[in-house]
Design a protein around this motif. Sequence first.
Motif, PDB file in Angstrom:
ATOM      1  N   ALA A 131       0.762  -1.138   0.021  1.00 51.39           N
ATOM      2  CA  ALA A 131      -0.087   0.008   0.008  1.00 51.39           C
ATOM      3  C   ALA A 131       0.868   0.946  -0.010  1.00 51.39           C
ATOM      4  CB  ALA A 131      -0.761  -0.087   1.252  1.00 51.39           C
ATOM      5  N   PRO A 132       1.000   1.873  -1.148  1.00 44.06           N
ATOM      6  CA  PRO A 132       1.948   3.127  -1.116  1.00 44.06           C
ATOM      7  C   PRO A 132       1.269   4.241  -0.179  1.00 44.06           C
ATOM      8  CG  PRO A 132       0.722   2.926  -3.194  1.00 44.06           C
ATOM      9  CD  PRO A 132       0.085   1.549  -2.310  1.00 44.06           C
ATOM     10  N   SER A 133       2.333   4.792   0.421  1.00 43.11           N
ATOM     11  CA  SER A 133       1.949   5.771   1.165  1.00 43.11           C
ATOM     12  C   SER A 133       2.000   7.250   0.513  1.00 43.11           C
ATOM     13  CB  SER A 133       3.091   6.069   2.182  1.00 43.11           C
ATOM     14  OG  SER A 133       4.272   6.584   1.503  1.00 43.11           O
ATOM     15  N   ALA A 134       1.392   8.242   1.086  1.00 48.39           N
ATOM     16  CA  ALA A 134       0.996   9.689   0.454  1.00 48.39           C
ATOM     17  C   ALA A 134       2.316  10.070  -0.101  1.00 48.39           C
ATOM     18  CB  ALA A 134       0.119  10.505   1.338  1.00 48.39           C
ATOM     19  N   VAL A 135       3.272   9.969   0.963  1.00 46.47           N
ATOM     20  CA  VAL A 135       4.698  10.510   0.534  1.00 46.47           C
ATOM     21  C   VAL A 135       5.079   9.845  -0.609  1.00 46.47           C
ATOM     22  CG1 VAL A 135       5.957   9.103   2.395  1.00 46.47           C
ATOM     23  CG2 VAL A 135       6.735  11.450   1.719  1.00 46.47           C
ATOM     24  N   SER A 136       5.109   8.344  -0.615  1.00 46.60           N
ATOM     25  CA  SER A 136       5.689   7.589  -1.775  1.00 46.60           C
ATOM     26  C   SER A 136       4.821   7.885  -3.052  1.00 46.60           C
ATOM     27  CB  SER A 136       5.165   6.143  -1.505  1.00 46.60           C
ATOM     28  OG  SER A 136       5.872   5.521  -2.648  1.00 46.60           O
ATOM     29  N   LYS A 137       3.525   8.264  -3.160  1.00 51.76           N
ATOM     30  CA  LYS A 137       2.922   8.720  -4.343  1.00 51.76           C
ATOM     31  C   LYS A 137       3.647   9.845  -4.861  1.00 51.76           C
ATOM     32  CE  LYS A 137      -1.464   6.123  -3.058  1.00 51.76           C
ATOM     33  NZ  LYS A 137      -2.716   6.485  -3.078  1.00 51.76           N
ATOM     34  N   LEU A 138       3.755  11.108  -3.954  1.00 54.98           N
ATOM     35  CA  LEU A 138       4.280  12.217  -4.330  1.00 54.98           C
ATOM     36  C   LEU A 138       5.677  12.051  -4.667  1.00 54.98           C
ATOM     37  CD1 LEU A 138       4.221  15.465  -4.217  1.00 54.98           C
ATOM     38  CD2 LEU A 138       5.100  15.330  -1.679  1.00 54.98           C
ATOM     39  N   ASN A 139       6.462  11.257  -4.029  1.00 55.44           N
ATOM     40  CA  ASN A 139       7.633  11.068  -4.729  1.00 55.44           C
ATOM     41  C   ASN A 139       7.743  10.604  -5.994  1.00 55.44           C
ATOM     42  OD1 ASN A 139      10.155   8.362  -4.763  1.00 55.44           O
ATOM     43  ND2 ASN A 139      10.659  10.582  -4.294  1.00 55.44           N
ATOM     44  N   THR A 140       6.670   9.573  -6.324  1.00 54.51           N
ATOM     45  CA  THR A 140       6.633   8.953  -7.674  1.00 54.51           C
ATOM     46  C   THR A 140       6.466  10.043  -8.775  1.00 54.51           C
ATOM     47  OG1 THR A 140       6.227   6.811  -6.778  1.00 54.51           O
ATOM     48  CG2 THR A 140       5.652   7.345  -9.115  1.00 54.51           C
ATOM     49  N   ALA A 141       5.551  10.924  -8.314  1.00 58.45           N
ATOM     50  CA  ALA A 141       4.919  11.984  -9.075  1.00 58.45           C
ATOM     51  C   ALA A 141       5.997  12.782  -9.521  1.00 58.45           C
ATOM     52  CB  ALA A 141       3.597  12.685  -8.445  1.00 58.45           C
ATOM     53  N   LEU A 142       6.653  13.409  -8.319  1.00 59.78           N
ATOM     54  CA  LEU A 142       7.827  14.143  -8.390  1.00 59.78           C
ATOM     55  C   LEU A 142       8.818  13.757  -9.506  1.00 59.78           C
ATOM     56  CD1 LEU A 142       8.169  16.182  -5.052  1.00 59.78           C
ATOM     57  CD2 LEU A 142       7.395  17.004  -7.332  1.00 59.78           C
ATOM     58  N   LEU A 143       9.339  12.639  -9.141  1.00 59.75           N
ATOM     59  CA  LEU A 143      10.336  11.829  -9.925  1.00 59.75           C
ATOM     60  C   LEU A 143      10.002  11.773 -11.263  1.00 59.75           C
ATOM     61  CD1 LEU A 143      13.014  10.233 -10.091  1.00 59.75           C
ATOM     62  CD2 LEU A 143      11.555   8.223  -9.695  1.00 59.75           C
ATOM     63  N   PHE A 144       8.854  11.274 -11.842  1.00 66.95           N
ATOM     64  CA  PHE A 144       8.472  11.441 -13.287  1.00 66.95           C
ATOM     65  C   PHE A 144       8.474  12.704 -13.804  1.00 66.95           C
ATOM     66  CE2 PHE A 144       6.693   6.991 -14.441  1.00 66.95           C
ATOM     67  CZ  PHE A 144       7.229   6.341 -13.412  1.00 66.95           C
ATOM     68  N   VAL A 145       7.841  13.957 -13.083  1.00 70.94           N
ATOM     69  CA  VAL A 145       8.153  15.165 -13.522  1.00 70.94           C
ATOM     70  C   VAL A 145       9.480  15.586 -13.787  1.00 70.94           C
ATOM     71  CG1 VAL A 145       7.557  17.568 -12.690  1.00 70.94           C
ATOM     72  CG2 VAL A 145       5.619  15.843 -12.660  1.00 70.94           C
TER      73      VAL A 145
END
Length: 194
Positions: A131-145
Amino acid sequence: MASFQWQSEAVNPVVQRLLPNALTVLRLLLAPVIAGLLWRRHDALALPLFLFAALSDFVDGMLARRWQQRSRFGALVDPLADKATGVLVVVVLTLQGSLPLWFAATVVARDVVIVGGALAYHARFGRVEMAPSAVSKLNTALLFVLLLSVLCARVGLLPTGWWLQALLWATLATTIASGVHYVVMGVRKARGGA
């Protein structure tokens, strides 16, 4: 004027069941293709494929939630596809001098710790709930950006500057924060499962 509303009932149940996971598998298969194109400096070809991979990550999750088609397969393969895409692109861009080595080392170390911790937990206690955490989801989004921005800069669509450096540091911060969060949560879960 009547607004268009997409109804789940209008979509074939087989499509509902298969499409989110199919997008995830396609994203996983595209990861080495994108990395190979970048390695050969075919940035103009790699860029749209990477953009597709980034957008499909959002779309497959949205569809799975909308159609209530969350599966064990999707929960395991979706983060694997994200990691494969992110890590391969980060490594290639680093080897080509577009990203600093310390950034790549942090990204790879975080994923090694998370995957290693999950495997150790599975070996000791059994099934791991992903279950991805909120900070992990933010990290994935920022990394892709960040990666998309670097690729756009490499093909001349965006200028480089302070904003790219700020994005790099923001991504680094969330990489570290999400890694620490997973370690802390893993230790707590292991203590509870012992």
